[in-house]
Design an enzyme around this catalytic site. Sequence first.
Site, PDB file in Angstrom:
ATOM      1  N   GLY A 136       3.130   2.669  10.657  1.00 37.88           N
ATOM      2  CA  GLY A 136       2.880   1.907  11.880  1.00 37.88           C
ATOM      3  C   GLY A 136       2.713   0.429  11.604  1.00 37.88           C
ATOM      4  O   GLY A 136       3.385  -0.407  12.193  1.00 37.88           O
ATOM      5  N   GLU A 157      -9.750   4.199   6.161  1.00 37.10           N
ATOM      6  CA  GLU A 157      -8.919   4.663   7.277  1.00 37.10           C
ATOM      7  C   GLU A 157      -9.719   5.428   8.331  1.00 37.10           C
ATOM      8  O   GLU A 157      -9.542   5.216   9.534  1.00 37.10           O
ATOM      9  CB  GLU A 157      -7.735   5.494   6.768  1.00 37.10           C
ATOM     10  CG  GLU A 157      -6.733   4.697   5.926  1.00 37.10           C
ATOM     11  CD  GLU A 157      -6.171   3.461   6.630  1.00 37.10           C
ATOM     12  OE1 GLU A 157      -6.319   3.345   7.863  1.00 37.10           O
ATOM     13  OE2 GLU A 157      -5.597   2.604   5.928  1.00 37.10           O
ATOM     14  N   HIS A 168      -6.579  -1.775  15.125  1.00 33.14           N
ATOM     15  CA  HIS A 168      -6.770  -1.072  13.853  1.00 33.14           C
ATOM     16  C   HIS A 168      -6.547  -2.009  12.662  1.00 33.14           C
ATOM     17  O   HIS A 168      -7.414  -2.117  11.787  1.00 33.14           O
ATOM     18  CB  HIS A 168      -5.811   0.116  13.791  1.00 33.14           C
ATOM     19  CG  HIS A 168      -5.911   0.932  12.552  1.00 33.14           C
ATOM     20  ND1 HIS A 168      -6.686   2.072  12.476  1.00 33.14           N
ATOM     21  CD2 HIS A 168      -5.366   0.777  11.319  1.00 33.14           C
ATOM     22  CE1 HIS A 168      -6.593   2.574  11.257  1.00 33.14           C
ATOM     23  NE2 HIS A 168      -5.793   1.818  10.526  1.00 33.14           N
ATOM     24  N   GLU A 169      -5.408  -2.677  12.646  1.00 36.11           N
ATOM     25  CA  GLU A 169      -5.117  -3.533  11.486  1.00 36.11           C
ATOM     26  C   GLU A 169      -6.085  -4.707  11.429  1.00 36.11           C
ATOM     27  O   GLU A 169      -6.535  -5.103  10.354  1.00 36.11           O
ATOM     28  CB  GLU A 169      -3.661  -4.021  11.518  1.00 36.11           C
ATOM     29  CG  GLU A 169      -2.611  -2.911  11.617  1.00 36.11           C
ATOM     30  CD  GLU A 169      -2.767  -1.769  10.628  1.00 36.11           C
ATOM     31  OE1 GLU A 169      -3.276  -2.003   9.507  1.00 36.11           O
ATOM     32  OE2 GLU A 169      -2.396  -0.625  10.974  1.00 36.11           O
ATOM     33  N   GLU A 193       0.849  -1.191   0.000  1.00 35.77           N
ATOM     34  CA  GLU A 193       0.000   0.000   0.000  1.00 35.77           C
ATOM     35  C   GLU A 193       0.883   1.239   0.000  1.00 35.77           C
ATOM     36  O   GLU A 193       1.812   1.310   0.795  1.00 35.77           O
ATOM     37  CB  GLU A 193      -0.912   0.034   1.222  1.00 35.77           C
ATOM     38  CG  GLU A 193      -1.913   1.184   1.122  1.00 35.77           C
ATOM     39  CD  GLU A 193      -2.888   1.260   2.296  1.00 35.77           C
ATOM     40  OE1 GLU A 193      -2.757   0.470   3.251  1.00 35.77           O
ATOM     41  OE2 GLU A 193      -3.760   2.110   2.237  1.00 35.77           O
TER      42      GLU A 193
HETATM   43  N1  ARG Z   1      -3.126   0.963   5.721  1.00 35.97           N
HETATM   44  C1  ARG Z   1      -2.060   1.166   6.678  1.00 35.97           C
HETATM   45  C2  ARG Z   1      -2.740   1.503   7.961  1.00 35.97           C
HETATM   46  O1  ARG Z   1      -3.619   1.264   8.411  1.00 35.97           O
HETATM   47  C3  ARG Z   1      -1.143   2.265   6.325  1.00 35.97           C
HETATM   48  C4  ARG Z   1      -0.191   1.926   5.242  1.00 35.97           C
HETATM   49  C5  ARG Z   1       0.296   3.083   4.534  1.00 35.97           C
HETATM   50  N2  ARG Z   1       1.558   2.842   3.962  1.00 35.97           N
HETATM   51  C6  ARG Z   1       2.164   3.641   3.109  1.00 35.97           C
HETATM   52  N3  ARG Z   1       3.338   3.331   2.729  1.00 35.97           N
HETATM   53  N4  ARG Z   1       1.625   4.738   2.669  1.00 35.97           N
HETATM   54  O2  ARG Z   1      -2.774   2.177   8.739  1.00 35.97           O
HETATM   55 ZN    ZN Z   2      -5.407   1.864   8.559  1.00 32.28          ZN
END
Ligand code: ARG
Ligand code: ZN
Length: 898
Positions: free
Chosen positions: A267, A326, A303-304, A127
């Site tokens: 994170g 998010e 969260h994850e 991501e």
């Molecule tokens: N989806 C991840 C999260 O909950 C964040 C990842 C974002 N990573 C990035 N390299 N932009 O919080």
């Molecule tokens: Zn997230």
Amino acid sequence: MLLQRDAQGQPIAIRREDYAAPAFWIDTVDLTFDLDPAKTRVLNRMQLRRNPEVPAQPLRLDGDELNLARVLVNGQGASFRMEGEQLVIDGLPDAFELEIFTTCCPIKNTKLMGLFVSEDTFFTQCEAEGFRRITYFLDRPDVMAMYTVTLRASKAAYPVLLSNGNLVDQGELPEGRHFAKWVDPFKKPSYLFALVAGKLVAREQRIKARNGKEHLLQVYVRAGDLDKTEHAMNSLVNSVLWDEARFGLPLDLDRFMIVATSDFNMGAMENKGLNIFNTKYVLANQATATDADYSNIESVVGHEYFHNWSGDRVTCRDWFQLSLKEGLTVFRDQEFSQDLCADASARAVKRIEDVRVLRTAQFPEDAGPMAHPVRPDSYIEISNFYTVTIYEKGAEVVRMMQTLVGRAGFEKGITLYFERHDGQAVTCDDFAQAIADANPDSELARLLPQFKRWYSQAGTPRLAAHGVYDAQNRSYTLSVVQSCPPTPGQQTKEPFVIPLNIGLLDAATGRELPMQLEGESDVAHGTRTIVLSRAGEQITFTGLDAEPVPSILRGFSAPVILDFAYTDAQLLTLLANDPDPFNRWEAGQRLGLRAALQAIAAANATDATPVLNDAYLDAMRSVLRHPQLDAAFKELVLTLPSETYIAEQLDVVDPQRVHLVREAMRAQLATALFADWEQVYEANHDTGAYTPDPTSSGRRALAGMALNFLCLAARASGDTVWPGKTLQRFKDAGNMTDRFNALNALVSSGHTLAAQALARFHAMFKDEALVIDKWFSLQAGASDRGGDILPLVKQLMKHSDFSLKNPNRARSVIFSYCSGNPGAFHRADAAGYVFWSERVIELDAINPQVAARLARALDRWSKLAEPYRSAAREAIARVAAKPDLSKDTHEVVTRALA
Ligand code: ARG
Ligand code: ZN
């Protein structure tokens, strides 16, 4: 990069309104990896078909830093061409098999996007757009496919081979190699792909879901870290149980894995069934982790895990919809942490902490050059939009929906959302529509199009409220006018829908008054929600014998700035009596802020001028001595507004003046309440056997604060008793929270004992990377005395433990100084800004995401007073002038200069 640059070679913005469905769908992906740090081979076999709803066009696959070896269409060599980094194939049939063979170099991947190596272990981060660094693909979230993954590697070097889903086969290969084959039973977008390979061990736990199904939970770490995984595992178990109980959302996999890595940009990441975490949010034992670490781990694991539904089962159509997953998932993790609290006070403490983050980080973002709506309209680099606006403001938008439809109504809405959209890639509109449709009689349904301005309009709305008491009619009228300042690309704003929670207190007794709205017969007790939707509104309360004290925006019911000309007396009444803990805390913050702003504005005030008056100090003393209030709440009330928050209230900021005034306030709290701090310390410092629960961590926080003030007072008085006691406390502490608080007290008061404590701390924890991060961070973030911090920071960067390549370590020194220490960073000689520009440029060549984050430290430069303003601008311009800047950093600095 051809397609993403304009004629001048500048990166081009991607616009939301240009969204078009993909020209092809990918149904299945079969990946085979031959893992090698220097040259990993990736065979990607896909089944594609044309999207009949889109005009015929060539297939354009995204790639980034790949070496292409071979392309086969239906088993035959195919002709293709490269357009920039895109692989383009013409003349394809409607359905076909495509095989692509590429190699990449994980060991040289310092961007930590795609496939990289950390401490001899392979990890991925896809991501938002990292999958294209692994293979050519339609790397966009609306292309969802079924994945089969075969990993092959040396068995000795990489005994553990993990990917998404279920392990279906494994075995030996020639030459000491082995393989593992994984099948993910759910289709997913490429950004949720993950693999891990290395020497890892796992803590395992089996749990039974409500329907009797068994699941295997695993937390993978390096061998020495297994004793630090209990809390993460407990948090995971709690997360699984909570999502089922609160929202009826079960775990949908046989096996759910968490893996920790010490090299990570963010994170953590919610890859389907294989979450990858920064070690900071997994590893904890009482000797190495603080209460704050424990609480962060609980939130991030939650969260994850919650993303498994809000993100993985239902994902985003495009990256403009990032807050769909998010904002919702932050809301869910906030609720999770609150629901784990044993009582209302602990819940309120959590809420106050969340609001504090929003107001100190998101409000400035929303007022600065990077301001963007919760659903942005354009971006150059999507990584720059993983922001507090998308996450925390997005969560507030979801919270307002819950307020407008009620808790039960919101749960119905969530159920409808997942029923309607399971397996789809959808938009923020789809989410809001589902919540409204499940609650057709709600204010949300009635005002939905207007409510959605929270998605489209950037900037923090301001509520200007004032109250008039009418003795004749025994009524009180509150007038509220809302406005929202211009933000980049948005000159004017339409009114928002704002749920305003209100209560009224009796000015004489402080007791809560019953509330009757003009024209209504029923009388409400406690908090009442008024839904504002016009630019200006009046609310009249009747049946009042005297002018009440209004408690407005209880629980911070909307992400707005409330201006109300409270008298000091009214604020003291709220601070002493408000049954709403948020507003009780807020009253204290307003008093402290007012004192700070008056002192900052006062001409020729010096270091020694008292800032806080006796009424404020008496009120704080009463809070400290209060028999019913919890320690955690007291600690929050006694914490002064931060320098960043104070600066936001000023049109022109002299950061040194802000720093001086706040330090003077701290010194005054230390001396004026000295006896109380002694008592507070004695009453709270022994919390018995360590557990990270809210009650005992609140007591540790308050005891730590007391120690801090006692050392500060000692600095002024020359007393040696408390610093001596603090050093002893540092040595004897039974947990990291107490030990670190004692260390912090010595360092932040600038005591001579700090040096030996720091040396001892380093020696004790030299093999604990996360603790060494704390050691660096504490020093780089310490209160500046005569410009001593910058030279120290430069020295810390020469320490053998320092590394620019490890994001946690870079953040612990550079970010702690540039973003976390305004009093030390904003120097009249501009040396802080020069240091900043050099580090941004240096980091940009290694890791653009980290560099671009650091670049944001000067977001608010235009508010600065001279000479800071010109010097800051010059430093930003110096970065912007650098050729070959990454898209990430380019976007941040050009927006700052716009
Ligand atoms: N989806 C991840 C999260 O909950 C964040 C990842 C974002 N990573 C990035 N390299 N932009 O919080
Ligand atoms: Zn997230």
